[in-house]
Design an enzyme around this catalytic site. Structure first.
Site, PDB file in Angstrom:
ATOM      1  N   PHE A 214       0.818  -1.222   0.000  1.00 48.58           N
ATOM      2  CA  PHE A 214       0.000   0.000   0.000  1.00 48.58           C
ATOM      3  C   PHE A 214       0.848   1.267   0.000  1.00 48.58           C
ATOM      4  CE2 PHE A 214      -2.173  -3.332   2.565  1.00 48.58           C
ATOM      5  CZ  PHE A 214      -3.049  -3.743   1.564  1.00 48.58           C
TER       6      PHE A 214
ATOM      7  N   LYS B 150      -5.112  -0.319 -18.242  1.00 47.71           N
ATOM      8  CA  LYS B 150      -4.690   0.788 -17.391  1.00 47.71           C
ATOM      9  C   LYS B 150      -4.744   0.328 -15.941  1.00 47.71           C
ATOM     10  CE  LYS B 150      -7.769   3.677 -19.185  1.00 47.71           C
ATOM     11  NZ  LYS B 150      -8.497   4.859 -19.735  1.00 47.71           N
TER      12      LYS B 150
ATOM     13  N   LYS C 294     -10.903 -11.814 -11.762  1.00 47.67           N
ATOM     14  CA  LYS C 294     -10.986 -12.086 -10.323  1.00 47.67           C
ATOM     15  C   LYS C 294     -10.036 -11.191  -9.525  1.00 47.67           C
ATOM     16  CE  LYS C 294     -11.428 -16.399  -8.854  1.00 47.67           C
ATOM     17  NZ  LYS C 294     -11.075 -17.783  -8.428  1.00 47.67           N
TER      18      LYS C 294
ATOM     19  N   GLU D 275      -5.723   1.323  -7.595  1.00 48.83           N
ATOM     20  CA  GLU D 275      -5.934   2.565  -6.857  1.00 48.83           C
ATOM     21  C   GLU D 275      -7.142   3.350  -7.350  1.00 48.83           C
ATOM     22  OE1 GLU D 275      -1.907   3.704  -7.547  1.00 48.83           O
ATOM     23  OE2 GLU D 275      -1.452   3.659  -5.405  1.00 48.83           O
TER      24      GLU D 275
ATOM     25  N   LEU E   8      -7.056  -7.783 -17.096  1.00 50.72           N
ATOM     26  CA  LEU E   8      -6.175  -8.923 -17.346  1.00 50.72           C
ATOM     27  C   LEU E   8      -6.643 -10.184 -16.634  1.00 50.72           C
ATOM     28  CD1 LEU E   8      -2.861  -6.898 -17.006  1.00 50.72           C
ATOM     29  CD2 LEU E   8      -4.097  -7.456 -19.107  1.00 50.72           C
TER      30      LEU E   8
ATOM     31  N   ALA F 225       0.940  -3.947 -13.242  1.00 51.06           N
ATOM     32  CA  ALA F 225       0.379  -4.948 -14.156  1.00 51.06           C
ATOM     33  C   ALA F 225       0.656  -4.575 -15.602  1.00 51.06           C
ATOM     34  CB  ALA F 225      -1.118  -5.088 -13.916  1.00 51.06           C
TER      35      ALA F 225
END
Ligand code: MOS
Length: 745
Positions: A252, A698, A630, A702, A627, A522
């Site tokens: 975080f 994208k 889940k 967050e 991507l 990612a």
């Protein structure tokens, strides 16, 4: 074996890619976590669990019991005399945690105490218990100085900290003039408290030396920048440091920079010639690592009666320790979320003797949007407009600050989809108008946006002769799902079953990745795996003497035109290894990139106690290609829960007399627990952002926290008629609001 490299950029919008041509057999699907079985069975080795059974020593930090002053003397004699104590690391050049990912220079203490709980030295003993006992025997004499423990007290002295994550000042047009002549105006100041990252895994490190080479088992977010940070702190070459960092129990932002546990562990292990383990206690994590700064945010909005914004200003004051320039970039989304010719965003920083403030989950938006999305709700009411309609009227054509085209922007779609699914038309038309027994019911919404960040990243993919692939990169998985999505990307690109792809992360010996931060991981690291796999496809095409554009890799077969060859046959016993590098290209600079969403919340507020219960929370998000459905949804749940905490419970309380962080553990710092979290709903809208990277995705993690807290407090207003501008919105503030307006429920 053939070993090559391939570097890819996206200088223009992507056309059709291998991912679009493929069957999309695995990418995007909500497949289970790659490392899930290891984690739930306790076989994923976290930092502190390394070197089990080896002859290790244990460190325990000694921290400052005063909030400000100069160290006069550190006496370790009594501590050293305790049986089992091996060493005390006392070094006035010992660094503290580095402020942010861009900061490569951990500052040293140099005898100064800048905040309560600051790590000062470390006792090393044969057991954790002995080290802890001896730590209490270390005598530290500090010449106290007057401390500054309250941002409100220091706000007049706030100054321009210089540009940081974003420019400290952003202006366009003539705000004052436009605001002065606007038909409808709002001038409101919002405050948000300091917050703690509160990752489940406390900061921990195990250090072991082999001659002059250090191996450190740690839990950091950005391996490739953490290595030089650690090397610099120790005064050695980065080539002598290996960081092993495969599993991280949450970050975080609290584990972006190298921490005191690593530096002390390395120094101690060197001094005693034996591996050293250090774990911070929960209280030490709270008081000794970093926090999110508290903020004071003045928001001014001017609009015509038609609901069009003509002037918008967001003036922010944050605090940090002297010498640390980082400021919470709370105005980051104010730059681009709504139209308006005349704009002003300023960030000012005040020096305080409180724990270092640094990045925490959606630095900027997470607390900036608590202010601005609340202000939008207040402004909509003044204008007599539905909050969604008000936002729609201020939907900009292009980025309103720079005039750049948006790479993609589905804010309106997110609001519309959410309104329809949530039943926004059943929102109580006026505050305090719906009651069920003791409970007042209200609906609230907010927009969500999070700037899309992309970093250079590299990964090596090896396609073995046995038809299995291995992805290796120093990328991290802080619980977000990196292992799984990199496995999916490689499987999709190479046409392999998922269980034929292995992923190895977090070892600094592997190619340097973007690391995990700012929701860039990612797409950045995923793009590097894409590049490596494209390189493998090129190698296969070359061997088959076909054009790579016409090559399809699927089900272990390489197909081009009417030629179909088993990949194993193409490899002929030889593996192909490609190190892929992704660099953000011109498309990144020439478009304004952000993810968008909308949050909808229903609350029930107790008319007697003022207690708020969340009944429903729905987030609709559009963040380019998803991507893994889940893990993306899980990220959104996390953001929603984070947002509930920001709205209702989370607040670090600093004693203004001493600088002590009063609620320095999870018992007293209230993150939402299951009973606070209702059924959450997440809707991911299909989108491709062809300027945002090779995956057309994208950042999403967050995005899901940004704005949530305002949706909650807007719902509380709708339920109660009480507008609290001081977060968190605890029940006493609701009751005080009723008392003030004598609108007792
Ligand atoms: Mo995030 S605050 O950049 O880990």
């Amino acid at each position: 074996m053939s070993a090559t490299t391939k570097t890819m950029q996206n200088n223009e919008r992507l056309g059709e890619t291998r991912l679009d041509r493929g069957s999309l057999a695995v990418l995007g699907k909500g497949v289970d976590r790659y490392e899930g079985p290891l984690k739930v069975s306790g076989r994923a080795t976290y930092a502190y669990e390394n070197l089990r059974g080896r002859d290790v020593a244990y460190g325990y930090l000694v921290t400052s019991g005063v909030g400000s002053g100069t160290i006069k003397r550190i006496d370790t004699m009594k501590a050293m005399s305790l049986a089992g104590v091996l060493h005390v690391v006392v070094d006035d050049t010992a660094p503290r945690a580095s402020a942010d990912p861009n900061d490569n220079k951990p500052a040293s203490i140099k005898g100064a105490v800048t905040h309560f709980g600051q790590p000062l030295c470390m006792v090393v003993a044969t057991s954790f218990e002995i080290a802890r006992e001896a730590a209490a025997l270390v005598e530290i004499e500090v010449e106290p100085a007057e401390g500054k423990y309250d941002l409100q007290e220091e706000k007049e002295k706030a100054y321009d900290p210089g540009d940081g994550t974003m420019p400290s000042t952003v202006k366009k047009g003539a705000f004052d003039k436009a605001f002065g002549t606007a038909e409808v105006t709002l001038d409101a100041t919002y405050t948000t408290p300091s917050q703690s990252h509160s990752a489940m895994e406390p900061h921990a490190a195990v250090a072991v030396w082999d001659e002059d080479e250090l191996t450190l088992y740690g839990c950091y977010q950005l391996v490739s920048t953490n290595v030089p940070q650690l090397a610099k702190a120790l005064g050695i070459s980065a080539s002598k440091v290996r960081l092993v960092n495969p599993y991280i129990g949450g970050g975080f932002g609290g584990k972006l920079g190298i921490g005191p546990e690593s530096v002390f562990a390395a120094m101690a292990a060197k001094a005693i010639g034996r591996p050293v383990k250090v774990a911070l206690t929960r209280q030490q994590v709270y008081q000794g690592t970093s926090r999110r700064s508290d903020t004071i945010q003045r928001v001014r909005i001017g609009a015509g009666k038609d609901g069009r914004i003509t002037a918008i200003a967001h003036d922010i004051i944050t605090g940090n320790t002297r010498g640390d320039d980082f400021f919470e970039p709370a105005g980051i989304s104010t730059e681009f979320l709504y139209a308006g010719e005349n704009r002003q965003i300023t960030h000012r920083k005040a020096d305080v003797n409180i724990l270092l403030s640094s990045s925490m989950r959606a630095p900027g938006e997470a607390v900036g949007m608590l202010a601005t999305e609340n202000a939008m709700d207040e402004m909509a009411e003044k204008l007599g407009l539905d909050p969604i309609e008000f936002r729609k009227r201020n939907e900009p054509e292009v980025d309103p600050q720079e005039g750049l085209p948006f790479s993609s922007r589905m804010l309106v779609e997110c609001m519309d989809e959410g309104a329809q699914r949530f039943g926004w038309d059943r929102r109580p038309a006026t505050p305090m108008s719906r009651r069920e027994g003791e409970w007042l019911i209200g609906y609230g919404m907010s927009a969500a946006s999070r700037k899309n960040l992309v970093q250079q990243s590299a990964a090596k993919v090896t396609l073995g002769a046995d038809g299995h692939a291995l992805v290796e990169t120093d990328m991290t998985d802080i619980g977000t799902g990196t292992y799984t999505i990199l496995q999916q990307i490689a499987a999709e690109m190479l046409g392999l079953p998922l269980d034929h792809v292995d992923v190895k992360l977090g070892d600094s010996k592997s190619p340097q990745a973007s690391g995990s931060g700012g929701s860039w991981g990612a797409n950045s690291s995923g793009s590097s795996v894409y590049a490596a796999c494209e390189g493998i496809a090129e190698a296969i095409a070359q061997r088959l003497d076909v054009s790579v554009e016409h090559l399809t890799l699927k089900d272990g077969m390489a197909t081009a035109g009417n030629k179909r060859t088993p990949i194993a046959e193409v490899l002929a016993g030889e593996s192909i290894e490609v190190t892929g590098t992704y660099k953000p290209g011109k498309a990144f600079k020439e478009t304004h990139q952000a993810s968008y969403g909308a949050h909808f919340c229903e609350v029930a507020v107790n008319a007697v106690t003022g207690e708020t219960r969340i009944r429903r929370l729905m987030t609709v998000a559009a963040a380019g290609r998803i991507l893994n459905e889940k893990t993306a949804t899980s990220q959104c749940y996390g953001g929603q829960i984070f947002g509930i905490g920001s709205a209702l419970t989370e607040e670090l309380v600093i004693d203004p007399r001493t600088g002590l962080m009063v609620n320095h553990d999870l018992a007293e710092y209230h993150v939402p627990v299951n009973a606070d979290v209702p059924q959450l709903e997440v809707v991911l809208l299909p989108e491709r952002d062809t300027a945002a990277g090779l995956l057309a995705g994208k950042g999403i993690g967050e995005l899901a926290i940004s704005g949530v807290g305002a949706a909650v407090t807007n719902a509380v207003y709708n339920a109660t008629g009480v507008r609290v501008r001081d977060y968190p919105m605890t029940l006493d503030k609701v009751l005080a609001g009723w008392a003030k307006t004598s609108k007792a429920a």
